[in-house]
Motif scaffolding. Structure first.
Motif, PDB file in Angstrom:
ATOM      1  N   TYR A 130       1.079  -0.982  -0.500  1.00 35.71           N
ATOM      2  CA  TYR A 130      -0.103   0.175  -0.180  1.00 35.71           C
ATOM      3  C   TYR A 130       1.076   1.195  -0.092  1.00 35.71           C
ATOM      4  CZ  TYR A 130      -4.806  -2.036   0.641  1.00 35.71           C
ATOM      5  OH  TYR A 130      -6.279  -2.779   0.350  1.00 35.71           O
ATOM      6  N   SER A 131       2.031   0.753   0.441  1.00 34.67           N
ATOM      7  CA  SER A 131       2.703   2.559   0.440  1.00 34.67           C
ATOM      8  C   SER A 131       3.286   2.932  -0.611  1.00 34.67           C
ATOM      9  CB  SER A 131       4.258   2.251   1.125  1.00 34.67           C
ATOM     10  OG  SER A 131       3.838   1.857   2.539  1.00 34.67           O
ATOM     11  N   VAL A 134       0.703   4.886  -4.097  1.00 29.77           N
ATOM     12  CA  VAL A 134       0.205   5.860  -4.081  1.00 29.77           C
ATOM     13  C   VAL A 134       0.471   6.484  -5.500  1.00 29.77           C
ATOM     14  CG1 VAL A 134      -0.019   8.673  -3.485  1.00 29.77           C
ATOM     15  CG2 VAL A 134      -0.575   6.620  -2.186  1.00 29.77           C
ATOM     16  N   TRP A 142      -6.135   5.968  -5.954  1.00 28.05           N
ATOM     17  CA  TRP A 142      -6.543   4.085  -4.544  1.00 28.05           C
ATOM     18  C   TRP A 142      -6.515   4.930  -3.285  1.00 28.05           C
ATOM     19  CZ3 TRP A 142      -4.256   0.114  -5.378  1.00 28.05           C
ATOM     20  CH2 TRP A 142      -4.452  -1.030  -3.896  1.00 28.05           C
ATOM     21  N   SER A 187      -1.333   4.045   2.619  1.00 31.70           N
ATOM     22  CA  SER A 187      -1.068   4.351   1.381  1.00 31.70           C
ATOM     23  C   SER A 187      -1.784   6.057   1.977  1.00 31.70           C
ATOM     24  CB  SER A 187      -2.012   3.988   0.549  1.00 31.70           C
ATOM     25  OG  SER A 187      -3.467   3.789   1.085  1.00 31.70           O
ATOM     26  N   ASN A 191       0.178   9.659   0.588  1.00 31.99           N
ATOM     27  CA  ASN A 191      -0.372  10.345   0.146  1.00 31.99           C
ATOM     28  C   ASN A 191      -0.351  12.138   0.419  1.00 31.99           C
ATOM     29  OD1 ASN A 191      -1.826  11.251  -2.132  1.00 31.99           O
ATOM     30  ND2 ASN A 191      -3.863  11.072  -0.571  1.00 31.99           N
TER      31      ASN A 191
END
Length: 480
Positions: A130-131, A134, A142, A187, A191
């Motif tokens: 998830y990191s 973005v 996302w 994420s 972001n």
């Protein structure tokens, strides 16, 4: 300019301060953004579909005051909404499990702790991909996808709650899907970090993190009021209520959030951070703070119900609530007194809280047990804030203030370190749950697990002091 392309104009008539893209392709060129140093930064002639911002510099005061702050805040509020729901779904099974047991589901204590631990394990693992999501798909895009994914565990819990004959393996699989909510933190934080200037980034990320953490308290507060005593099917109510809220968050992200073209994953910084021992030391320390918070939050309702069957689960939410609210104060105290000092104090209080829980179990005192866990939650929340504050200071302290390039590099590595430690720290929540399960299975009591946690907190105190708190530790140039 195309009707689809939005821009905010500053005082200078020929300067566009914020250039946002269209919701669809256009053949009309977008005017370039003037650089504060002269020349043009520029943007694409045909903006990509999906509200892409091709020119963004929050450190440019004119752009920031000319509309950039409003854009950033708009993205922040919808990010908080989506992350709040992510944490809520992540911890659905922490409160649903004791409710299902009370309704007569044949779930053993060990199985129950698996149901609360697996979402934590999956969520910790999901934080790593998830990191980077973005940078790959765009923050707005996302956020929409990751929010919609939360519907799956909600409907899964509703199915389990309305089908008493569900086998345990399927229940475990459904519980595992709730882990997608744990990935949202990584994420979302990644972001939002791109939207704000350095002087406002800490406050924005603090709000973002706190908004997510409070989701744990909310689901634990709401669920007992929505469940009819002894009726398993009513456990589906919180899940059903969450689905329309998730749809609202996804729509809000689609309608009001933006993608930033310059939001790029810094793979080199991640490699450098992975090679730095401080990354792994901080990750160990974060296991002791965030791992404690999320682990205790996942297990606390079940521990209350198994140790004190007469307890009203309506009070279980207070643990996650006080832990969430304490986090910002940990950062503020660390700013004033130093992150290492506050972290050491937090670990000491965590050790006292765990020891207090042991005494409460020996006395079979519900008030003392509850009070001991409130201490654990407050200390873990403060420790979360102070440990995170340590990371930028650690990497700045290894670089001369005269080395401008080195300071930029240190900031990049610190950012990557935060991403790594956030994922590894979450694994501590899984270890807490399995520690309770092993202790109960092998010794018939939670006390051995709690004493083990005390020992770990003492280890964290020793490491923090030896590496960061004592004078001249590792030659760091500033107080950590």
């Amino acid at each position: 300019m195309s009707q689809d392309t939005r821009a905010t104009t500053a005082a200078a008539p020929d300067r566009l301060e914020v250039v946002t893209t269209s919701d669809g392709p256009t053949s009309t060129p977008t005017r370039p953004l003037a650089s504060p140093h002269g020349g043009a930064v520029g943007t694409t002639d045909a903006p990509r579909r999906g509200r892409w911002v091709d020119v963004w510099n929050p450190e440019d005061h004119a752009q920031w005051e000319g509309g950039g702050r409003a854009v950033a805040r708009r993205n922040l509020w919808w990010s908080i909404a989506a992350e709040f729901l992510g944490f809520t779904v992540w911890q659905l099974w922490s409160i649903a499990t004791p409710v299902l047991i009370a309704a007569g589901y044949p779930i053993t204590v060990d199985q129950a702790l698996w149901l609360t631990a697996v979402p934590v394990l999956v969520g910790a693992t999901m934080r790593f991909p998830y990191s980077f999501a973005v940078a790959r798909f765009g923050g707005r895009n996302w956020t929409i996808v990751s929010a919609l994914l939360l519907i799956v565990p909600c409907l899964g819990l509703a199915y389990v709650a309305t089908n008493p004959g569900t086998p345990f393996w399927l229940m475990l699989l459904v519980a595992a899907t709730a882990g997608v909510g744990g990935g949202n933190f990584a994420s979302s934080m990644s972001n939002i970090s791109f939207f704000f200037p350095e002087k406002e980034k800490g406050a924005a990320l603090g709000l973002n993190a706190a908004g997510g953490n409070i989701g744990v308290a909310v689901i634990q507060f709401v669920t007992p009021f929505l469940v009819v005593a002894g009726v398993a099917a009513s456990t589906a109510r919180p899940a059903y209520i969450l689905v329309p809220l998730i749809l609202v968050a996804a729509f809000g992200a689609w309608r009001y959030m933006d993608n930033l073209s310059q939001a790029r994953a810094d793979g080199e910084a991640w490699k450098l951070a992975a090679r730095t021992r401080h990354t792994w030391i901080v990750s160990l320390l974060y296991i002791g703070t965030f791992g404690s918070f999320i682990g205790y939050a996942a297990a606390f309702p079940l521990l209350l119900k198994t140790q004190f069957p007469e307890v009203d689960l309506g009070i279980a939410f207070l643990g996650a609530l006080v832990g969430s609210l304490a986090r910002p104060y940990g950062g503020k105290l660390a700013d004033r007194l130093g992150g290492a000092r506050i972290s050491i104090a937090a670990y000491a209080v965590l050790a006292l809280g765990a020891a207090g829980a042991v005494v409460a179990l020996q006395m079979q005192s519900l008030p003392l047990f509850f009070a001991a866990f409130m201490v654990l939650f407050v200390a873990s929340g403060i420790g979360n804030g102070s440990t995170y504050r340590m990371i930028p200071a650690i990497f700045r302290g290894r670089t001369s203030t005269d080395d401008v390039e080195g300071m930029v590099r240190a900031k990049r590595i610190a950012s990557a370190c935060i991403g790594i430690s956030a994922g590894i720290g979450a694994y501590g929540g899984f270890l807490v749950n399995r520690g309770f399960a092993t202790s109960t299975a092998q010794f018939g009591s939670l006390q051995p697990a709690l004493w083990t946690f005390v020992g770990f907190y003492v280890l964290c105190i020793a490491v923090t002091w030896a590496v960061y708190a004592r004078k001249g530790a590792l030659g760091l140039g500033e107080r950590i």
